[in-house]
Enzyme design. Structure first.
Site, PDB file in Angstrom:
ATOM      1  N   ALA A   1      15.675  -5.764 -12.917  1.00 35.51           N
ATOM      2  CA  ALA A   1      16.572  -6.995 -12.398  1.00 35.51           C
ATOM      3  C   ALA A   1      16.285  -7.996 -13.583  1.00 35.51           C
ATOM      4  O   ALA A   1      17.448  -8.388 -14.205  1.00 35.51           O
ATOM      5  CB  ALA A   1      16.039  -7.761 -11.111  1.00 35.51           C
TER       6      ALA A   1
ATOM      7  N   ALA B   1       7.902  -2.830 -10.080  1.00 34.19           N
ATOM      8  CA  ALA B   1       8.326  -1.497  -9.241  1.00 34.19           C
ATOM      9  C   ALA B   1       9.003  -0.719  -9.953  1.00 34.19           C
ATOM     10  O   ALA B   1       8.929   0.383  -9.587  1.00 34.19           O
ATOM     11  CB  ALA B   1       8.821  -2.157  -8.015  1.00 34.19           C
ATOM     12  N   THR B   2       9.966  -1.029 -10.878  1.00 35.40           N
ATOM     13  CA  THR B   2      11.029  -0.211 -11.339  1.00 35.40           C
ATOM     14  C   THR B   2      10.240   0.921 -12.072  1.00 35.40           C
ATOM     15  O   THR B   2      10.726   2.091 -11.809  1.00 35.40           O
ATOM     16  CB  THR B   2      11.912  -0.916 -12.362  1.00 35.40           C
ATOM     17  OG1 THR B   2      12.621  -1.797 -11.665  1.00 35.40           O
ATOM     18  CG2 THR B   2      12.890   0.065 -12.772  1.00 35.40           C
TER      19      THR B   2
ATOM     20  N   ALA C   1       9.122   3.714  -9.735  1.00 37.31           N
ATOM     21  CA  ALA C   1       9.947   4.481  -8.916  1.00 37.31           C
ATOM     22  C   ALA C   1      10.311   5.827  -9.539  1.00 37.31           C
ATOM     23  O   ALA C   1      10.531   6.028 -10.718  1.00 37.31           O
ATOM     24  CB  ALA C   1      11.100   3.886  -8.728  1.00 37.31           C
ATOM     25  N   GLN C   2      10.061   6.937  -8.789  1.00 36.21           N
ATOM     26  CA  GLN C   2      10.139   8.308  -9.320  1.00 36.21           C
ATOM     27  C   GLN C   2      11.276   9.090  -8.671  1.00 36.21           C
ATOM     28  O   GLN C   2      11.769  10.002  -8.992  1.00 36.21           O
ATOM     29  CB  GLN C   2       8.989   9.029  -9.226  1.00 36.21           C
ATOM     30  CG  GLN C   2       7.855   8.873 -10.057  1.00 36.21           C
ATOM     31  CD  GLN C   2       6.768   9.449 -10.034  1.00 36.21           C
ATOM     32  OE1 GLN C   2       6.493  10.057  -9.029  1.00 36.21           O
ATOM     33  NE2 GLN C   2       5.762   9.389 -11.065  1.00 36.21           N
TER      34      GLN C   2
ATOM     35  N   ASP D   1       4.895 -14.001  -5.858  1.00 38.49           N
ATOM     36  CA  ASP D   1       4.889 -15.498  -6.749  1.00 38.49           C
ATOM     37  C   ASP D   1       6.133 -15.993  -6.873  1.00 38.49           C
ATOM     38  O   ASP D   1       6.506 -17.038  -6.802  1.00 38.49           O
ATOM     39  CB  ASP D   1       4.194 -15.250  -8.016  1.00 38.49           C
ATOM     40  CG  ASP D   1       4.402 -14.119  -8.914  1.00 38.49           C
ATOM     41  OD1 ASP D   1       5.275 -13.078  -8.356  1.00 38.49           O
ATOM     42  OD2 ASP D   1       4.344 -14.136 -10.277  1.00 38.49           O
TER      43      ASP D   1
ATOM     44  N   ARG E   1      11.879   6.713  10.269  1.00 40.12           N
ATOM     45  CA  ARG E   1      10.528   6.076   9.651  1.00 40.12           C
ATOM     46  C   ARG E   1       9.712   5.098  10.698  1.00 40.12           C
ATOM     47  O   ARG E   1       8.527   5.339  10.579  1.00 40.12           O
ATOM     48  CB  ARG E   1      11.175   5.324   8.446  1.00 40.12           C
ATOM     49  CG  ARG E   1      11.527   6.047   7.373  1.00 40.12           C
ATOM     50  CD  ARG E   1      11.799   5.347   6.046  1.00 40.12           C
ATOM     51  NE  ARG E   1      12.347   6.194   5.009  1.00 40.12           N
ATOM     52  CZ  ARG E   1      12.635   5.675   3.685  1.00 40.12           C
ATOM     53  NH1 ARG E   1      12.715   4.363   3.578  1.00 40.12           N
ATOM     54  NH2 ARG E   1      13.143   6.572   2.815  1.00 40.12           N
TER      55      ARG E   1
ATOM     56  N   GLU F   1      14.639  -7.821  -6.026  1.00 40.99           N
ATOM     57  CA  GLU F   1      14.018  -8.044  -4.847  1.00 40.99           C
ATOM     58  C   GLU F   1      13.601  -9.307  -4.503  1.00 40.99           C
ATOM     59  O   GLU F   1      13.130  -9.673  -3.562  1.00 40.99           O
ATOM     60  CB  GLU F   1      12.742  -7.050  -4.952  1.00 40.99           C
ATOM     61  CG  GLU F   1      11.846  -6.632  -3.540  1.00 40.99           C
ATOM     62  CD  GLU F   1      10.899  -5.621  -3.514  1.00 40.99           C
ATOM     63  OE1 GLU F   1      10.072  -5.620  -2.522  1.00 40.99           O
ATOM     64  OE2 GLU F   1      10.478  -4.847  -4.667  1.00 40.99           O
TER      65      GLU F   1
END
Length: 554
Positions: A16, A45-46, A49-50, A216, A289, A377
């Site tokens: 982002a 996080a990006t 990610a897989q 944060d 889930r 996010e």
């Protein structure tokens, strides 16, 4: 002390943040400053990610962003902001196509089009990928390359922690930060500031993101006067990897294995158990889930968990030829980790994965506080009570692009000159010297509090207990970071600054979860089972007079 000036300040350099910086520069912002607490494009996080990315980019007539939006709204259980969901799906598809032009390397099918798989919650194959190990790293690498191609208009600065935003006359005009390498404070003046710091999964000891995801950005925005929305909705992935130790692979990687190959969930006695808590699976991935999370949690509570405190996931019934046909290179990577899926059952348990809530924005990613925007996010509202599989990177790209364009527009309109006096309170905090304390142990306490009582299943008594324990921890934290200022790489002070933000965000989650007396999506109240039509409304969290207060959206 240093001072930097920018037209656009971007805090956070995941997908982002990088896309926002690129777009701001393309739209004419001559001085874009991209900050991150780790290396640019290598934290958050990006890069971890897989798996897959949802986007309606199939051949014409086979899909449309409106179909993607319909699935997104259904997953959100009535709480998605439709305008934001539409942008996620429409602009997100455009970004995926742009990433293709930037040579990200999306996998292709036999006809040369995008290879797409169908993930849970989607009505058709819609999720693209680079491969089942490298999608996130490939996206990050491609965006880092584009940052370089933009040229000198984007300045990248790593190892910086933003501790407070600077307000002048109700407008955000920059930030106060700590330079980790020197231990010295830093001020930044900016016409427009974008928060792209990701989510809050570090509030939980077991999480699938990086240590940077402390929430944060939420705290920065809330302290500056921007409301948060849907804070009670923390997504837990039911079969996060638990044991044996797994190196260099995504802890949520077992999802595609489950829905493609029908992995069996077994308790510590090697018995199938899902039928005790709902329907059995008949060797297929059909249990949702939330039910899988509930069943694993209850088996562990009943003393039937696996040795590490979860459940077993077994593929021993799947022929090796089929395992290799479906996930060939992944099988070899697992073997390098000492895991043979034809023989070994691995241990899994619920893991904090994503946060649907965040900073409340409009369709231009504006927060309502002049000069302050959000992306990725850090934004709340698009996903409602539950995020659709594959939407995370799509959201990061789409909202980053929109925020970058709006920030450039605001910068072109001009901004008040940065007033150093407005940064004085933030600087005073960084220059203060408090009593020494074990801040790492305090972070671990916070994580235990959240895991015990603010996890996938909640009750009024548990939430009340969490609120009380967080208040004790906040009192112990005090008002000044420990040790002397100006020390390079001072982890004691860094953890204190993180805790200051984490406690505020944790309180926002607890108070919103206490207020929502129903079960919806990722928020499950065992004392209020079932979804209530009266609660098909979002909660917004404000900070009037320093008090975290949830209220219903009107």
């Amino acid at each position: 002390m240093r001072h930097l000036e920018a037209d656009v300040l971007v805090v956070g350099a995941g997908a982002a943040g990088m896309y926002a910086a690129i777009e701001a520069a393309r739209q004419g912002a001559g001085r874009v400053l991209l900050l991150d607490r780790s290396l640019i494009g290598r934290g958050g996080a990006t890069v971890m990610a897989q798996m897959t990315v949802a986007a309606a980019v199939g051949p014409e007539g086979t899909d449309h962003w409106r179909h993607h939006m319909a699935d997104t709204l259904a997953a959100g259980r009535g709480l998605c902001d439709p305008a934001l969901a539409a942008l996620l799906c429409e602009i997100g598809a455009e970004c995926i196509l742009e990433m293709e032009r930037w040579k990200v390397g999306w996998a292709r099918d036999a006809e040369g089009g995008f290879a797409q798989v169908q993930a849970p919650g989607h009505d058709r194959p819609r999720c693209v990928y680079v491969d089942f190990l490298s999608t996130g790293p490939a996206v990050s690498r491609t965006l880092r390359t584009q940052l370089q191609r933009v040229g000198t208009s984007i300045r990248r600065v790593g190892e910086v922690v933003v501790s407070d935003l600077v307000l002048q006359g109700g407008r955000v005009t920059g930030a106060v930060a700590l330079d980790i390498a020197s231990g010295r404070p830093l001020t930044i003046g900016a016409a427009a500031t974008i928060i792209a710091t990701g989510g809050l999964t570090r509030l939980y000891a077991r999480n699938s993101a990086s240590a940077n995801m402390s929430g944060d950005g939420y705290a920065l925005a809330l302290r500056a006067g921007a409301p948060l929305i849907d804070m009670e909705f923390v997504q837990f992935f039911p079969i996060g990897h638990l044991a044996p130790r797994l190196i260099g692979m995504d802890p949520i990687m077992w999802d595609p294995f489950r829905y493609k190959l029908g992995g069996r969930l077994l308790n510590g006695e090697m018995e199938e158990f899902l039928h005790r808590w709902g329907e059995g699976e008949a060797e297929r991935y059909v249990v949702t889930r939330d039910l899988a999370t509930y069943a694993i949690t209850k088996e562990v509570e009943a003393g039937r968990g696996s040795p590490a405190g979860g459940a077993y996931l077994s593929f021993a019934h799947v022929p090796e030829t089929r395992l290799r046909e479906t996930f060939g290179p992944v099988i070899d990577r697992l073997a390098a980790n000492g895991i043979d899926l034809t023989r070994d059952a691995i241990e899994v348990s619920p893991i904090a994965h994503y946060h649907m809530g965040g900073i409340r924005v409009d369709t231009a990613m504006r927060t309502g506080v002049p000069g302050l925007l959000a992306a990725g996010e850090a934004v709340g509202g698009a996903n409602g009570a539950n995020r659709l599989s594959g939407n995370a990177i799509t959201e990061a790209l789409a909202f980053g692009r929109i925020a970058g364009a709006e920030a450039a527009r605001q910068a072109a309109a001009g901004a008040p000159c940065f007033d150093a006096a407005a940064a004085a309170p933030g600087l005073a905090l960084l220059e203060a010297e408090g009593e020494r304390m074990n801040t790492a142990a305090m972070v671990a306490r916070l994580q235990r509090i959240m895991a015990a009582d603010v996890g996938p299943f909640r009750t009024a008594s548990g939430l009340g207990r969490a609120a009380a324990e967080l208040a004790v921890l906040r009192d112990e934290l005090g008002t000044a970071p420990p040790g002397q200022p100006g020390q390079p790489h001072d982890l004691l002070r860094l953890d204190w600054l993180d805790l200051r933000q984490m406690l505020l965000v944790a309180e926002a989650v607890v108070n919103a979860a206490t207020a929502r007396t129903e079960s919806r999506g990722a928020h499950q109240r065992e004392d209020y089972p079932g979804q209530s039509p009266a609660w098909e409304r979002s909660l917004v969290v404000d900070l009037p007079a320093g008090e975290v207060r949830p209220r219903l959206v009107t």
